[in-house]
Design a protein around this motif. Sequence first.
Motif, PDB file in Angstrom:
ATOM      1  N   GLY A   1       0.786  -1.227   0.000  1.00  0.00           N
ATOM      2  CA  GLY A   1       0.000   0.000   0.000  1.00  0.00           C
ATOM      3  C   GLY A   1       0.818   1.277   0.000  1.00  0.00           C
TER       4      GLY A   1
ATOM      5  N   GLY B   1       2.376   2.335  -2.637  1.00  0.00           N
ATOM      6  CA  GLY B   1       2.256   2.907  -3.970  1.00  0.00           C
ATOM      7  C   GLY B   1       3.224   2.315  -4.982  1.00  0.00           C
TER       8      GLY B   1
ATOM      9  N   ARG C   1      -1.851   3.708   4.369  1.00  0.00           N
ATOM     10  CA  ARG C   1      -1.838   2.501   3.528  1.00  0.00           C
ATOM     11  C   ARG C   1      -3.151   1.744   3.644  1.00  0.00           C
ATOM     12  NH1 ARG C   1       2.088  -1.187   4.701  1.00  0.00           N
ATOM     13  NH2 ARG C   1       2.721  -0.475   6.751  1.00  0.00           N
TER      14      ARG C   1
ATOM     15  N   ARG D   1      -5.841   3.586   1.713  1.00  0.00           N
ATOM     16  CA  ARG D   1      -5.706   3.364   0.262  1.00  0.00           C
ATOM     17  C   ARG D   1      -6.233   1.991  -0.117  1.00  0.00           C
ATOM     18  NH1 ARG D   1       0.590   5.300  -0.330  1.00  0.00           N
ATOM     19  NH2 ARG D   1       0.284   7.493   0.234  1.00  0.00           N
ATOM     20  N   ARG D   2      -5.855   0.971   0.653  1.00  0.00           N
ATOM     21  CA  ARG D   2      -6.290  -0.397   0.354  1.00  0.00           C
ATOM     22  C   ARG D   2      -7.791  -0.557   0.519  1.00  0.00           C
ATOM     23  NH1 ARG D   2      -3.427  -2.118  -2.753  1.00  0.00           N
ATOM     24  NH2 ARG D   2      -1.409  -3.070  -2.426  1.00  0.00           N
TER      25      ARG D   2
ATOM     26  N   GLU E   1      -9.881   0.425  -2.277  1.00  0.00           N
ATOM     27  CA  GLU E   1      -9.931  -0.479  -3.434  1.00  0.00           C
ATOM     28  C   GLU E   1     -10.911  -1.627  -3.219  1.00  0.00           C
ATOM     29  OE1 GLU E   1      -5.960  -1.963  -3.523  1.00  0.00           O
ATOM     30  OE2 GLU E   1      -5.243  -0.371  -4.815  1.00  0.00           O
TER      31      GLU E   1
ATOM     32  N   THR F   1       0.916  13.020  -3.291  1.00  0.00           N
ATOM     33  CA  THR F   1      -0.016  12.438  -4.259  1.00  0.00           C
ATOM     34  C   THR F   1       0.772  11.447  -5.115  1.00  0.00           C
ATOM     35  OG1 THR F   1       0.471  14.074  -5.960  1.00  0.00           O
ATOM     36  CG2 THR F   1      -1.304  14.625  -4.407  1.00  0.00           C
TER      37      THR F   1
END
Length: 226
Positions: free
Chosen positions: A16, A18, A157, A160-161, A164, A207
């Motif tokens: 996570g 990136g 992280r 972000r995960r 998804e 970003t």
Amino acid sequence: MESATPVIVAIDGPSGTGKSSTSKAVAAQLGLSYLDTGAQYRAITWWMVNNGIDIEDPSAIAAVAGKPEIVSGTDPKAPAIMVDGVDVARQIREQDVTSKVSAVSAVPEVRARITELQRNIAAAAAKGIVVEGRDIGTTVLPGADVKIFLTASPEARAARRSGELKNADLDATREALVKRDAADSSRKVAPLAKADDAIEVDTTELTLQQVVECVVTLIEEKRAGK
Ligand SMILES: Nc1ncnc2c1ncn2[C@@H]1O[C@H](COP(=O)(O)OP(=O)(O)O)[C@@H](O)[C@H]1O
Ligand SMILES: Nc1ccn([C@@H]2O[C@H](COP(=O)(O)OP(=O)(O)O)[C@@H](O)[C@H]2O)c(=O)n1
């Protein structure tokens, strides 16, 4: 940017941070190949599960580590992963594989097999390649031209995960992620680790575009001999 010598870029880090998104974008922008080594470990794990191998038994895993044929596509715009001729891109992202991949990837015979595949793919990349994983800078390609180690807070992280995964619980996602990092960092062979000469980039407050620009700049500086 044109260069006759292929450039080898290693991007490592925990889940996570990136790695995949950055590596694909950088490779596409610079016309390089791309290799997702996590997808290879996920693919061999999928094969083990599908063939009824006991994931708790390292010797059972070791005994069949050479059996599956794993083929990785290296186009950053259309990464592909096949096992014995079957496209497993979707299956390897399922929870069952994610929860078992650390155990399978800790088996030395699995790592030896997959590492050899990775080195062959990198050596065949005419213009160069961006390879992302956990042990690329330390073990797979220690002579890489550019080594990056991405980090980010566990909270960032996990957010972000879970973005998804549909209906994912943030705390459970963070817990699973921290547990997998601990397993990957503590295994005996080629653990998740920053190479001494890798540049660490904390992506928590950046970003994706900023991370991509940072990595592209580092590669361009290296190529310009700075
Ligand atoms: N700097 C960033 N800021 C916000 N979201 C990001 C950033 N980098 C990646 N992401 C998103 O986080 C998720 C995980 O990224 P990914 O590239 O798959 O990480 P890794 O390969 O390290 O596990 C993806 O949905 C991606 O779009
Ligand atoms: N070079 C690598 C890449 C991945 N792996 C293993 O494969 C798993 C999945 O990697 P991944 O990159 O797909 O994981 P995510 O970052 O997508 O969560 C990791 O948790 C490691 O157990 C590894 O051991 N060595």
